[in-house]
Scaffold this active site. Structure first.
Site, PDB file in Angstrom:
ATOM      1  N   HIS A  43       0.833  -1.331  -0.271  1.00 58.27           N
ATOM      2  CA  HIS A  43       0.080   0.042  -0.076  1.00 58.27           C
ATOM      3  C   HIS A  43       0.903   1.111   0.122  1.00 58.27           C
ATOM      4  O   HIS A  43       1.876   1.428   0.986  1.00 58.27           O
ATOM      5  CB  HIS A  43      -1.289  -0.204   1.068  1.00 58.27           C
ATOM      6  CG  HIS A  43      -2.268  -1.012   1.081  1.00 58.27           C
ATOM      7  ND1 HIS A  43      -1.995  -2.196   0.974  1.00 58.27           N
ATOM      8  CD2 HIS A  43      -3.109  -1.007   0.377  1.00 58.27           C
ATOM      9  CE1 HIS A  43      -3.151  -2.888   0.747  1.00 58.27           C
ATOM     10  NE2 HIS A  43      -4.114  -1.776   0.854  1.00 58.27           N
ATOM     11  N   VAL A  71      -9.247   5.150   3.782  1.00 52.68           N
ATOM     12  CA  VAL A  71      -9.137   6.284   3.445  1.00 52.68           C
ATOM     13  C   VAL A  71     -11.719   6.601   3.103  1.00 52.68           C
ATOM     14  O   VAL A  71     -12.047   8.217   3.630  1.00 52.68           O
ATOM     15  CB  VAL A  71      -9.167   7.342   2.488  1.00 52.68           C
ATOM     16  CG1 VAL A  71      -7.532   6.983   3.144  1.00 52.68           C
ATOM     17  CG2 VAL A  71      -8.992   6.365   1.348  1.00 52.68           C
ATOM     18  N   GLN A  91      -8.004   8.198  -2.233  1.00 47.34           N
ATOM     19  CA  GLN A  91      -7.153   9.319  -1.798  1.00 47.34           C
ATOM     20  C   GLN A  91      -7.802  10.519  -2.257  1.00 47.34           C
ATOM     21  O   GLN A  91      -8.209  11.502  -0.921  1.00 47.34           O
ATOM     22  CB  GLN A  91      -5.707   9.054  -1.909  1.00 47.34           C
ATOM     23  CG  GLN A  91      -4.944   8.215  -0.968  1.00 47.34           C
ATOM     24  CD  GLN A  91      -3.848   8.174  -1.218  1.00 47.34           C
ATOM     25  OE1 GLN A  91      -2.624   9.256  -1.252  1.00 47.34           O
ATOM     26  NE2 GLN A  91      -2.736   7.625  -1.168  1.00 47.34           N
TER      27      GLN A  91
END
Length: 161
Positions: free
Chosen positions: A61, A117, A82
């Site tokens: 990652h 996220v 993201q």
């Protein structure tokens, strides 16, 4: 779900960042009745994997708002994820905060900080990074794998039925 191993791995391998071995191992334990069972199969593979493989998966990652993001080498999924948390639009101060958090996490665990996220915003990501620095290594590895399972869950849900 598909009965063809190659098609299964091609379809589901990208759920796990640069780690098609998860889909390969899950295929061997199939078939799966539905997406929920498939996700459970993936989690079982993660839990049963030797620690070296688990660590390699975590290390596959990218850092959040890190070098890969700057260079434009994130996978499409990571780029979208993201961006969903605003990590592609950081102020200079926010970028510095993420850089410091990533460095502290790498120094403490020798791993990238992994968090789903899609479940967070910039502030809660930074707060989680700070809080998780207090974990021991085993707890943090388990936490990172749980976050990877959440990431896979979101990616799987985003796939056409």
């Amino acid at each position: 779900m598909t009965d063809d191993r190659e098609a299964f791995v091609a379809t589901y391998g990208p759920l796990f960042e640069h780690s098609p071995w998860v889909a390969e191992a899950a295929y061997a334990n199939g078939p799966y009745a539905d997406r929920e069972a498939l996700l459970e199969g993936f989690v079982a593979v993660l839990d049963a994997a030797p620690e070296e493989r688990q660590v390699a998966l975590v290390r596959a990652h990218p850092d959040l708002a890190g070098k890969a993001a700057i260079e434009g080498t994130l996978t499409e999924d990571s780029q979208r994820e993201q961006a969903s948390a605003g990590l592609d639009r950081l102020s200079p101060g926010e970028f510095e905060a993420f850089t410091r958090a990533n460095a502290a996490y790498h120094e403490r665990f020798d791993l990238p900080f992994v968090i789903c996220v899609r479940d967070h915003d910039k502030e809660s990501i930074l707060a989680a990074a700070e809080a998780r620095l207090h974990n021991d290594y085993e707890t943090e590895l388990r936490t990172a794998l749980g976050e990877i399972a959440r990431i896979a869950h979101h990616r799987l849900e985003a796939m056409p039925a």
